[in-house]
Design an enzyme around this catalytic site. Sequence first.
Site, PDB file in Angstrom:
ATOM      1  N   GLY B 195       0.831  -1.290   0.002  1.00 12.08           N
ATOM      2  CA  GLY B 195       0.117   0.042  -0.046  1.00 12.08           C
ATOM      3  C   GLY B 195       0.896   1.129  -0.090  1.00 12.08           C
ATOM      4  O   GLY B 195       2.082   1.269   0.320  1.00 12.08           O
ATOM      5  N   ARG B 222      -5.707  -3.535  10.614  1.00 10.86           N
ATOM      6  CA  ARG B 222      -5.501  -2.499  11.387  1.00 10.86           C
ATOM      7  C   ARG B 222      -3.809  -2.336  10.940  1.00 10.86           C
ATOM      8  O   ARG B 222      -2.938  -3.027  10.452  1.00 10.86           O
ATOM      9  CB  ARG B 222      -5.302  -2.629  12.812  1.00 10.86           C
ATOM     10  N   ALA B 223      -3.171  -0.917  11.421  1.00 13.81           N
ATOM     11  CA  ALA B 223      -1.721  -0.895  11.081  1.00 13.81           C
ATOM     12  C   ALA B 223      -0.827  -1.783  11.679  1.00 13.81           C
ATOM     13  O   ALA B 223      -1.224  -2.172  13.023  1.00 13.81           O
ATOM     14  CB  ALA B 223      -1.523   0.579  11.435  1.00 13.81           C
ATOM     15  N   THR B 225       2.845  -1.433  10.851  1.00 16.66           N
ATOM     16  CA  THR B 225       4.080  -0.588  11.070  1.00 16.66           C
ATOM     17  C   THR B 225       3.726   0.641  10.591  1.00 16.66           C
ATOM     18  O   THR B 225       4.416   1.619  10.807  1.00 16.66           O
ATOM     19  CB  THR B 225       5.251  -1.323  10.350  1.00 16.66           C
ATOM     20  N   ASP B 283      11.846 -11.823   0.080  1.00 14.55           N
ATOM     21  CA  ASP B 283      10.580 -11.849  -1.088  1.00 14.55           C
ATOM     22  C   ASP B 283      10.346 -13.240  -1.300  1.00 14.55           C
ATOM     23  O   ASP B 283      11.100 -14.267  -1.666  1.00 14.55           O
ATOM     24  CB  ASP B 283      11.205 -11.179  -2.213  1.00 14.55           C
ATOM     25  N   SER B 291      -0.743 -15.360   0.929  1.00 11.02           N
ATOM     26  CA  SER B 291      -1.217 -14.379   1.877  1.00 11.02           C
ATOM     27  C   SER B 291      -2.425 -13.696   1.466  1.00 11.02           C
ATOM     28  O   SER B 291      -3.540 -13.700   2.121  1.00 11.02           O
ATOM     29  CB  SER B 291      -0.209 -13.550   2.192  1.00 11.02           C
TER      30      SER B 291
END
Lengths: 520, 520
Positions: B195, B222-223, B225, B283, B291
């Site tokens: 994002g 939710r956030a 980091t 990666d 995910s």
Amino acid sequence: MQATPPPATATAPSTVTAPSAANRLRLRRLGIDTYQEPVLYMHRDCPICHSEGFEARSRVELRLNGYTIVATLNVVSGDFLSADEAGLSEAAWRLLHARPGEEITLHHPAPLESLSHVRAKVYGRRLGQAAIDAVIADVAAGRYSDLQLAAFVTACAGDHLDMDETIALTRAMVNVGERMHWGEGLVMDKHCVGGLPGNRTTMIIVPIIAACGLRMPKTSSRAITSPAGTADTMETLAPVDLDVTQIRRVVDRTGGCIVWGGAVRLSPADDILIRVERPLDLDSQGQLVASVLSKKAAAGATHVLIDMPVGLTAKVRSAHAAKLLGQQLEQVGRALGMQVRVVQTDGVAPVGRGIGPALEARDVLAVLRRETRAPADLALRALQLAGQILEFGGAAPAGSGLAQATAVLADGRAWQKFQEICEAQGGLREPPVATHQQAVPARHNGTVIAIDNRRLARIAKLAGAPSAACAGIDMNVQLGTVVERGQPLFTLHAATPGELAYALEYATSQAEAVHVMEEA
Amino acid sequence: MQATPPPATATAPSTVTAPSAANRLRLRRLGIDTYQEPVLYMHRDCPICHSEGFEARSRVELRLNGYTIVATLNVVSGDFLSADEAGLSEAAWRLLHARPGEEITLHHPAPLESLSHVRAKVYGRRLGQAAIDAVIADVAAGRYSDLQLAAFVTACAGDHLDMDETIALTRAMVNVGERMHWGEGLVMDKHCVGGLPGNRTTMIIVPIIAACGLRMPKTSSRAITSPAGTADTMETLAPVDLDVTQIRRVVDRTGGCIVWGGAVRLSPADDILIRVERPLDLDSQGQLVASVLSKKAAAGATHVLIDMPVGLTAKVRSAHAAKLLGQQLEQVGRALGMQVRVVQTDGVAPVGRGIGPALEARDVLAVLRRETRAPADLALRALQLAGQILEFGGAAPAGSGLAQATAVLADGRAWQKFQEICEAQGGLREPPVATHQQAVPARHNGTVIAIDNRRLARIAKLAGAPSAACAGIDMNVQLGTVVERGQPLFTLHAATPGELAYALEYATSQAEAVHVMEEA
């Protein structure tokens, strides 16, 4: 990355101007054993937590008295730590040589550039010497978190290291630690891959080799998960915590030594990698070879004999696997300037009678003193390996090593040399004897058909070994012994009644530790 | 492996007979945030430590009130924990739904058989569905330590998962969690890969899509980091912590929802793997695909639009990489019964003006209410994605989606639908406004030539975001803005004077967060 200037606000404890004074906290020893990982505990309300943006699992660089380490942060909201204190785990406390109430400085650590090489390895690329040097330098400096260590170990496991990489890894591990130099001439060493309980041959081999005129400065380890390491056992007879200068003096005087390797920082990266390799239980032949040979090269060995027990429950399970591993050890050793010779030995049964530092030392002494109670299996293994080393080092003609070693033991020269070594290390002493002993009897008549080494090790540790040197187990039977009901199978030794009771309770509930087959 | 019977000794606190009563300790909440890893703290003198042979880093199974977890042991010698207490980290406390003083039962966990599959993967073998199912079941049950998770993640990284394994991993992750079912008809969803700050398009897209008659039950995070996640931002306007029944009611009534996914346990293994993937920064395209799509499949989506920002500092750096990732997402989606469409978007600049939950919510409201201060970039991105979803779901003819989405926003239907959704979720409210605000001015005349999103995020978090919903940063300039000395670059918002001061101090020292090039 530099630490940022301090905040000057109402909630900060004081307005500070010098950046160096900004990120300081009073030290508190919390006494938390996180295994080897350095952990920093900071209170949620600590101003530095906020101003630096530290969060749970942040990596934080800590500086104290000239020592620098990187720790993993745990954020505390409980009341056992105050906002102006920094708590440390035991590993962090030790590494920083901290004292209560000292002030510690906190910083953001520099970015860990060498992780790019770990990623390259994950992608299947070959790593050159410079890349491996960079990784191992950061590992040895404690800059890798346990998660990052696990990633490196995993990336190298499963035969992902080729011969050149294994050589490079071994070199890198040697280079980040101390290195002992012995000048001209041969320096003999030995190592046992995947040790057997009670296999304390080192303490018999070293005096035999030294008595025959070859140098053998031996560094050994303490127990990590077992009831005794060679360094623990030797310590019941003489000091083992010697520095490099002291070791050199002992070897110059006697030709040999048996000391704790942990005091001399040989291949320190190995100790760090091992702490994640164990719980992951990932086989990595390259890392095994680098681990063994980096220690030997750092110790200055020119000739290394590898004792490789082979058996279904041993680390090496077949003669074929032993041969492949042996070839790799020889080849990497050659690249590091060492001659390596591998001897396959019987890896089926435990060795000797005692389990625990003092009881194993008693077995060793009995062999050296040629007592009738000396365990014959221990003596024979030691003599065979010593014979190989004598031939390997040119001190005995091919085929005559065993005879020569046997003669040196039989005529008392080995015992004489062992006493010299102990005196040089600080003085020979008698191993302690446990004040609390109790036999565990057979429950019925029959034959001992199995002995579970893992359960016996657990019982010895419950009795207090290795931290209580006198504690452990004395075996009264061996495989094939015919016993009557009530006859002792083994005797527990402990320093306190409580530990004796713990061990007895467990031993009684675990009848199969020594399995007696009832007669039909 | 079964727990062993208790010791009955002088030093044990009492003689206990029932094995079930043996390994019980009184719970103590220590308030230690170890990130997500469950940690158990036991005193060195605790009888269970001895009798069970637990050591630092032992894995211990904990049972309480019908919940069972496995925690990593830290052994405490300090005085903040007594010998008859078991301390828990915050993660362990939450997972066990513990209350202070309750009695917990401790056991040796069963051997972790599925680790053999991780080892097989390290050795380069392909894993079948059954093997991956076994690993993911153990991961979701919390049986893997962080070290073991790191080994699994590393073994799968670097394109070591092929298409079949990626599909199997996605399936396994769906199967271990809850799964929402919506009956007949299309269920639209969207996801943004990597994002951008302020990219709160979801809250504009969902009401547009629902207003056009398509279902869009959106779960957001939710956030972790960042200064705000979509769930944090939405929460300033309406409740987001809904259970499955409540979500169904909202969607049945309005056609859409914007709720927190964490409350419904969709693909819980994903949340666990992410906690080690982040610090390792490895990666793994297969794991990324699994995910994203396991969350979508568990949420019951039939059509998933992937917003893939492409840019040099974005997660996906080139159109070519985006194409490859897009193909994999489409193929795995198909195997899971979902249609997946990928849209490449501009990943260069942040979106909107606010950073922080309430300030981002204000931007979203401004777009929905068609206010003149609404950030045009946020509106345009949302409309383009909404248009794609409308065409994807057959609610708009090809090529007319953007026009239809724009009409629905312009005539107030989107705002009307958003209010309906908020009311159904528990009531629309106005986002809070910070009582403490302060502008950070330009130090000289010039042009804004660079904005450092990472530094801005840090400043917003120092100001208190996301836990203080009103806190964050309001941008007064954008790239290319010509400013005069003293003109505000951005305005800090905070709930307390202390946090405002922290953020201001850092912002002042980090002039390059918004870089103004001086005119020559």
